[in-house]
Design a protein around this motif. Structure first.
Motif, PDB file in Angstrom:
ATOM      1  N   ILE A  61       0.864  -1.174   0.000  1.00 25.28           N
ATOM      2  CA  ILE A  61       0.000   0.000   0.000  1.00 25.28           C
ATOM      3  C   ILE A  61       0.904   1.229   0.000  1.00 25.28           C
ATOM      4  O   ILE A  61       1.783   1.342   0.851  1.00 25.28           O
ATOM      5  N   HIS A 107       3.014   4.225   0.688  1.00 22.40           N
ATOM      6  CA  HIS A 107       3.219   4.909   1.954  1.00 22.40           C
ATOM      7  C   HIS A 107       3.003   6.413   1.838  1.00 22.40           C
ATOM      8  O   HIS A 107       2.732   7.102   2.840  1.00 22.40           O
ATOM      9  N   THR A 164       0.203   8.674   3.482  1.00 26.08           N
ATOM     10  CA  THR A 164       0.238   9.364   4.773  1.00 26.08           C
ATOM     11  C   THR A 164       0.295  10.873   4.593  1.00 26.08           C
ATOM     12  O   THR A 164      -0.027  11.625   5.521  1.00 26.08           O
ATOM     13  N   PHE A 175      -2.018   2.524   7.932  1.00 26.30           N
ATOM     14  CA  PHE A 175      -3.128   2.726   7.009  1.00 26.30           C
ATOM     15  C   PHE A 175      -4.472   2.666   7.743  1.00 26.30           C
ATOM     16  O   PHE A 175      -5.328   3.533   7.564  1.00 26.30           O
ATOM     17  N   SER A 176      -4.631   1.634   8.570  1.00 24.49           N
ATOM     18  CA  SER A 176      -5.904   1.510   9.279  1.00 24.49           C
ATOM     19  C   SER A 176      -6.093   2.632  10.291  1.00 24.49           C
ATOM     20  O   SER A 176      -7.214   2.906  10.725  1.00 24.49           O
TER      21      SER A 176
END
Length: 935
Positions: free
Chosen positions: A468, A470, A473, A496-497
């Motif tokens: 995923i 980065h 962010t 991510f979560s």
């Protein structure tokens, strides 16, 4: 000059008219000239203490004081106009404008015909409905008439009267009115300057009459798909400024005479049926600003004479069949702001003149062509460019450095051949809010720092991502994230979560290799969550129910286990729930307890047990219910028949039992098209009364239109899918055609005869009644099922001859009548000549081709050979014809039992090949163990 005051009678009539409406102080109309909403009602100034001639919107005759003009457009009026409204007491009115109010559910009163002095009447956009009164034809002095209305109807005679008797008429706007008449041949209103008959259901053939009106400046005939013919040879016109015949059935080649319309500013031919090449005479339209030839069948090259159209600001040639390289003809079009060339067959590199000369471009769409090479850096430097679509081409490279473009907001590069690491240069596009790089060979370096301060829509599906990204962010607020169909492995990272994107409503992580438990997301406004085709495991966390706005949830093809959280049944907006092919256990939760909006429930291939929750009755809009391949133990849920929208009901491979009971309502399963109860324990006779309720299997709307559509929840990016046994094979359909109608009641314990009423289901596509205990003759009435493509009546106890009437089934591709007690010659005609031995095996007294047994001869060798395959299970090979003979020799009772078991379970070899993949592996393994013990 002496000014006369407004008469008390007219002032009273105006005040009474005002009092008959509610007036809301909220924005009502968008006034383009002022670029603002009108939010002050004109009637606010109406006061008895003032002369009504000074009221806003009221105009009086200076000599007589009579009210001659009333303009209450955009005045926030809400209500209905009474048939005897005081408005019709204003007999001296010459202008009446009530446009853009809210006269909901109000028809235009017949008394409108009493205002015979009217010169200007505008009732557009005020939500009138019903028939426009014929009395409107009394207003023969009208100069302008505006009746734009999508819920109104105008009869043909009144329409002709307006065009032939209103000799002073200059402006006629009937957009959206349902006229449903032929286009008039003769138009006597020679004063017409403006005519809008768009979306009026006009039909017939387009004639020259419109183009012969001497002063016509604007003609709109758009959105009349029943309007046919060719564009007539146009006489030279120096008056016509705008011509719109878009989305009609006009066809043929564009005549050279189109070049005689030398004053045209707008020409819209979008969505017609034009073919051939665009004539060179198009270059004569030197005043043209807006040119739309999209969605036609134009071929060849773009004519070079388009370079003469120096006033062009809008050019759309999309969705045609233009070929070759994009020509170098745009150098002179320096006023061009919108250029759409998508969906053609252009080849070659990016056209250089587009970026070097078109400095005012704001929208550029070259998508869905075959352009190749590197995308030039200069295109990103166009100073005003806001939207750039280059997707679905063959571009293989991006420049290493992109100029910082302060205006670019949408960039579509999907479905190209871009490769390598995520282009760092894209991060210079600091105002980008939509970026689509899907279906490229793009990777993302884990440590790469990219900042998109305004990005809200990111699509990277079908790339080469292994993690995923980065850099997410750094993204402050996302609405859409699609990274599906990549190579992302392992667990969803904590970072991510833990992200809070409060506005995220679409998240697609499907078709990856994600593992572990599903984390608790913080995306509380999520509407669409797609996690299918991963390797998630463990139970579903209750936090999934915190996403109260969820409308679509697809967790299919994972390894989730345990029971489903009961709170799923309380998600009030959920419309699609797909949990197929997991390891869920336990009873079904009370689905639809509060989620009455559910339209699709797919829970097949799990381990659910227990009975069906009666709360399903709350799902009034349920269209698809698939509970196949579970362990649900219940009787037939006839109460589901009250769900008036249900189209697919699949209960196959469960432990349903007992007879199929009929509904208690008159409208029962009225829209059902797929009915699969196979591989259960149902018994009793076939439900003739239930079949009679299947109205959707009698005649389908799509059969009339000839258009094949697919089942899907409305306004959802999702197609309903289903697994069916089709022509002997277990097939998963990714989309369900709306013309697919099937009944599968195979592998149950049904008895009795086949109901003749099945003949009424004239749209039936597949009928499978195999592996039951049916007796009697094959009804000759089945020959009336002229849409049938597959018929399986095998493994029953049917007797008599094969009806000759079945040869009428000209679409029949698969026929299986094997393992019955049929006799006589096999019919020969049409499709029957294509069926092989497998269709008839085990019927000892059938004769004629394709069987080797000839008719009229005696054949005593009635014992078929046992199946030879070593892989066949005890289930398929344990009961042979030899065991039947032994059973009869041991006694009538035992023999009868064995006889029925043989007919239910023994299968010919072709059946084993097609169907063995259907049964769960555990069942096959246990049967093989039983066979080994037996041998």
């Amino acid at each position: 000059m002496m000014h006369h005051a407004c008469s008390p009678t007219e002032a009273f009539a105006l005040l009474h008219f005002k009092q008959s409406f509610q007036i809301f102080d909220q924005p009502s109309c968008w006034v383009e000239t002022d670029l603002q909403y009108v939010d002050i009602p004109k009637t606010k100034s109406w006061n008895e203490s003032r002369d009504c001639c000074s009221w806003d919107g009221v105009t009086c005759d200076l000599l007589t004081g009579h009210v001659i003009g009333l303009d209450l457009s955009c005045s926030l009026l809400t209500g209905t106009i009474h048939p005897n409204s005081s408005l019709f007491q204003l007999h001296h009115l010459q202008t009446l404008n009530l446009a853009y109010n809210d006269f909901y559910s109000s028809s235009i009163p017949h008394n409108i015909g009493r205002l015979t002095n009217l010169r200007h009447l505008n009732l557009s956009g005020s939500f009138f409905e019903g028939e426009i009164p014929t009395e409107i034809s009394y207003l023969s002095y009208l100069v302008s008439l505006g009746l734009n209305c999508y819920e109104c109807e105008l009869d043909e005679r009144t329409f002709e009267t307006i065009l032939q008797n209103f000799t002073n008429l200059e402006v006629l706007s009937l957009h959206g009115v349902n006229i449903s008449s032929s286009i008039p041949v003769n138009i006597s209103s020679s004063s017409l300057r403006y005519m809008d008959l768009g979306h009026t259901n006009l039909r017939g053939v387009l004639t020259e009459s419109f183009f012969l009106l001497p002063g016509l400046e604007r003609l709109y005939l758009s959105d009349n798909d029943l309007l046919k013919g060719v564009l007539p040879k146009i006489h030279p016109s120096n008056t016509l400024l705008e011509l719109d015949i878009s989305n009609t059935g006009i066809s043929g080649e564009l005549p050279d005479s189109v070049g005689t319309l030398s004053s045209l500013n707008i020409l819209n031919l979008k969505g017609c049926q034009f073919s051939g090449s665009i004539p060179d005479s198009i270059g004569n339209l030197t005043q043209i600003k807006y040119l739309d030839f999209s969605n036609n069948h134009f071929t060849g090259h773009i004519p070079s004479t388009i370079s003469k159209l120096k006033q062009l600001t809008f050019l759309r040639l999309s969705s045609n069949s233009f070929s070759g390289e994009i020509p170098d003809i745009f150098s002179n079009l320096q006023e061009l702001r919108y250029l759409y060339l998508r969906d053609n067959s252009f080849i070659g590199s990016f056209p250089s003149t587009i970026v070097s000369m078109l400095q005012k471009l704001t929208h550029l769409d070259l998508s869905h062509n075959s352009l190749n090479g590197t995308i030039p850096s200069s295109v990103f430097g166009l100073p005003l460019l806001g939207m750039l679509w280059l997707d679905n081409n063959r571009f293989s490279g991006l420049p290493n450095e992109l100029k910082t473009n302060p205006t670019l907001e949408i960039l579509g590069l999907s479905h190209n051949q871009l490769s390598g690491s995520f282009p760092q240069s894209l991060s210079n596009l600091t105002n980008l809010y939509t970026l689509d790089l899907s279906s490229n060979n793009i990777t993302v370096d884990v440590g790469k720092q990219i900042t998109f301060p305004r990005l809200v829509d990111l699509r990277l599906s079908s790339c080469e991502l292994k993690d995923i990204p980065h850099f997410l962010t750094n993204v402050k607020e996302l609405l859409i994230l699609d990274i599906s169909n990549n190579k992302i492995r392992g667990q969803i990272p904590n970072w991510f979560s833990g992200i809070r994107w409060d506005s995220l409503y679409y998240l697609n992580l499907s078709h990856n290799s994600l593992t572990g438990h599903l984390p608790q997301f913080n995306f509380l406004n999520l509407e669409y969550l797609d996690l299918k085709f991963n390797s998630f495991q463990g139970p579903l966390h209750l936090s999934i129910c915190n996403m109260n706005n969820l409308q679509f949830l697809d967790l299919s093809r994972n390894n989730f286990s345990n029971s489903i959280p009961s709170c799923l049944g309380s998600m009030s907006r959920l419309r699609v729930l797909n949990l197929r092919r997991n390891n869920f256990t336990g009873s079904l939760p009370p689905l639809c307890a509060k989620s009455a909006s559910l339209s699709t429930i797919v829970l097949n291939d799990n381990h659910f047990e227990g009975t069906l929750p009666v709360s399903l009755l709350n799902c009034s809009g349920l269209e698809v219910l698939d509970l196949g391949n579970n362990a649900i133990n219940d009787t037939f849920p006839a109460w589901l028949g009250t769900l008036q929208q249900l189209q697919v009901l699949i209960l196959k491979s469960n432990v349903f039992h007992g007879p199929i009971s009929t509904c208690q309502t008159t409208l029962c399963f009225p829209k059902l098209q797929i009915f699969d109860l196979s591989r259960n324990e149902f018994s009793g006779s076939l439900p003739a009364k239930v079949f009679g309720n299947f109205k959707a299997m009698i005649k389908l709307d799509d059969e009339v239109s000839g258009e094949i559509k697919y089942m899907k929840p409305s306004e959802m990016p999702y197609d309903d899918s289903v697994s069916l046994v089709i022509k002997g094979q277990d097939i998963e359909l990714e989309r369900i055609s709306t013309i697919m109608t099937t009944i599968d009641l195979s592998s149950n314990h049904f008895e009795g005869v086949i109901p003749k009423t099945l003949k009424d289901l004239s749209s039936l596509w597949l009928l499978n009644l195999s592996h039951n205990n049916l007796i009697g003759h094959i009804p000759m009435e089945l020959g009336q099922l002229n849409k049938l493509e597959a018929l399986d009546l095998s493994w029953n106890r049917l007797t008599g001859k094969i009806p000759q009437e079945l040869t009428r089934l000209t679409f029949l591709e698969k026929l299986n009548l094997s393992q019955n007690v049929l006799v006589g010659p096999i019919p020969h005609a049409l499709q029957f000549n294509t069926f092989e031995n497998d269709s008839y095996g085990g019927n000892l007294d059938l004769c004629g081709p394709p069987l080797s047994k000839q008719c009229g001869t005696s054949d005593l060798s009635h014992v078929p050979q046992p199946l030879e395959s070593e892989d066949e299970s005890y289930f398929f090979s344990g009961f042979t014809w030899e065991s039947v003979v032994i059973g009869y020799s041991c006694g009538l009772v035992v023999g009868t039992v064995v006889w029925s078991l043989m007919f239910k379970y023994r299968k010919p070899e072709w059946f084993v090949e097609f169907f063995e993949g259907i049964y769960p592996k555990k069942m096959r393994r246990s049967m093989k163990r039983a066979q080994r013990r037996r041998t």
